[in-house]
Design an enzyme around this catalytic site. Structure first.
Site, PDB file in Angstrom:
ATOM      1  N   SER A 243     -64.060  -3.236 -48.486  1.00  0.00           N
ATOM      2  CA  SER A 243     -62.794  -2.579 -48.207  1.00  0.00           C
ATOM      3  C   SER A 243     -61.949  -2.562 -49.475  1.00  0.00           C
ATOM      4  CB  SER A 243     -62.051  -3.331 -47.101  1.00  0.00           C
ATOM      5  OG  SER A 243     -60.691  -2.947 -47.045  1.00  0.00           O
TER       6      SER A 243
ATOM      7  N   GLU B 168     -73.358   3.040 -39.882  1.00  0.00           N
ATOM      8  CA  GLU B 168     -72.335   3.921 -39.319  1.00  0.00           C
ATOM      9  C   GLU B 168     -72.571   5.374 -39.729  1.00  0.00           C
ATOM     10  OE1 GLU B 168     -68.595   2.306 -40.549  1.00  0.00           O
ATOM     11  OE2 GLU B 168     -68.839   0.464 -39.383  1.00  0.00           O
TER      12      GLU B 168
END
Length: 458
Positions: free
Chosen positions: A277, A290
């Site tokens: 992140s 994902e």
């Protein structure tokens, strides 16, 4: 710039309309197949005497030159020549002169493009099948490694019954096996030659369609020229098979994403298949899983897009069919890349076996074992089911589990219940006892693994 088909027209071309109608930005991916098809076609033209052997030799030499330039990435495609066929024909004309115009004798861009796409899919479906095989091998190896790793089995995303992690992986092996079978079976419909169907009605020239089919290593020939130029079933079938395959990959990715979470902690992906992140330094995100989950939507969209194009088309060729290629190219690339990512991701995935096992010890996934145990003691199963249900309710109110219930309370239900009830309630016992064919027992999972190895070796 004069169009190769422009004899009937006297109006001026508008560049922006040319750009809207051109397919060369994407169908240049068919350059290799287009040259291959042209080489087979010109050989047949020379052999049948439709054009002279000298002209056929000159065209063949020119096509080989284009193939060499293509391999070196030296060909420059232009919007003005609109598609791969006219681009290559113009390049051939620049190489060998007006004799290049004889190449298009007895064929149309309609059968030409269909031939190109059959050749393209034939090659790439075989490549995808090989990638599925690679992934299946990884699944089997991982399942064998974790035959005796116990995890919660789920229904409704609720703990249901303990199972072998190897058993869980073999479920995906079976899905991927069916995916591979569907793609392999579809090859017989991809492996057909439309070359010689011409625009829609065949040709008056004495062509030899079997010869061109043999030259291109096709297993069969379209027997109806209208069907040959207008059929896109083979692409739809590929897109459909790919959509099912991507759905399976997406389901597996959804589970991997859950298993990577702090709440599960069942598995951990290597750094290669994870990202961080920009603001939260602790994060390790399963982004590749994902992305595959997300990319399943684009493949399904490619299928729906072409189905929508095809549903209203009269025979034979219509310009709408220009829309058949981008989705095909996109799906080939998406599926192939997704399979490569999945193979590496699962192969290197770290499994937290203790965490998985512990998750089956602090739950009620052994409730069915208790009901089955009571049934073996002569209590009708429906009555046993009700007894255990009430017992689970009582345990949840007390904050305990079935294995914490004292023996005297069990014997109050039935004097036939003995000390062995606690062995029965152990998650390993629940797994080991499920020996029915295809069940989750270690013995059955090992059998599944060995059968899969035999299949992969064939």
């Amino acid at each position: 710039m004069a169009k190769l088909w422009g004899g009937r027209f006297d109006g001026k071309n508008e560049a922006w309309i040319d750009a809207f109608g051109a397919s060369i930005p994407f169908d240049q991916q068919l350059a290799k197949q287009d040259i291959t098809g042209s080489l087979a076609h010109v050989k047949m033209l020379g052999k049948t005497g439709i054009i002279s052997e000298e002209d056929a030799a000159a065209i063949t030499a020119g096509l080989h030159t284009l193939a060499e330039k293509l391999a070196k990435n030296e060909l420059v495609f232009t919007i003005e020549n609109e598609d791969i066929h006219l681009n290559l024909e113009k390049m051939l004309h620049d190489e060998i002169g007006p004799v290049a115009g004889k190449l298009h004798t007895a064929r149309s861009r309609n059968d030409q493009v269909a031939t190109d796409m059959h050749l393209y899919l034939k090659e790439h479906v075989q490549g995808i099948v090989e990638k599925i095989t690679d992934f299946r091998e990884v699944l089997v190896a991982k399942a064998e490694e974790h035959t005796e790793t116990i995890m919660p089995g789920y229904t409704h995303l609720q703990h249901a019954q303990p199972i072998s992690f190897g058993h869980h992986l073999m479920a995906y092996y079976n899905m991927l096996t069916r995916d591979q079978e569907r793609l392999e079976e579809s090859l017989k419909r991809i492996d057909l030659s439309p070359l010689g169907c011409a625009a829609l009605a065949g040709t008056t020239f004495p062509i030899d369609r079997q010869m061109t089919a043999d030259e291109l290593d096709f297993g069969g020939i379209y027997s109806n020229s209208l069907d040959g130029v207008s059929d896109r079933d083979f692409i739809l079938e590929f897109l459909s098979n790919s959509s099912i395959l991507m759905m399976h990959l997406s389901r597996f990715c959804e589970e991997i994403i859950l298993w990577c979470s702090h709440e599960f902690k069942f598995v951990e992906l290597t750094d290669t298949f994870s990202t961080g992140s920009s603001i939260m330094p602790q994060k390790k995100n399963p982004d590749m899983a994902e992305l595959i989950r997300g990319k399943s939507g684009r493949v399904i969209g490619d299928l729906v897009g072409l189905l929508t194009v095809m549903k209203g088309l009269p025979l034979a060729y219509n310009k709408d069919l220009q829309e058949d290629k981008e989705g095909m190219f996109d799906t080939v690339h998406t599926v192939a890349t997704s399979l490569e990512i999945m193979t590496g991701m699962v192969d290197t995935m770290k499994v937290h076996t203790k965490t998985m096992h512990d998750a089956t010890e602090k739950d009620f996934s052994n409730a069915t074992e208790l009901a089955d145990y009571l049934a073996t003691k002569g209590i009708p199963f429906r009555q046993a089911h009700e007894i255990v249900g009430k017992l689970v309710l009582s345990c949840t109110q007390q904050g305990i589990y079935l294995q914490d219930v004292p023996l005297n309370e069990y014997q109050a239900i039935s004097e036939l219940i003995k000390e062995d009830i606690y062995d029965t309630l152990a998650s390993k016992t629940a797994v080991v006892h499920r020996t029915s064919l295809g069940g989750t027992s270690f013995e059955q999972v090992e059998w599944q693994v060995q059968e899969a190895k035999k299949a992969l070796n064939r």
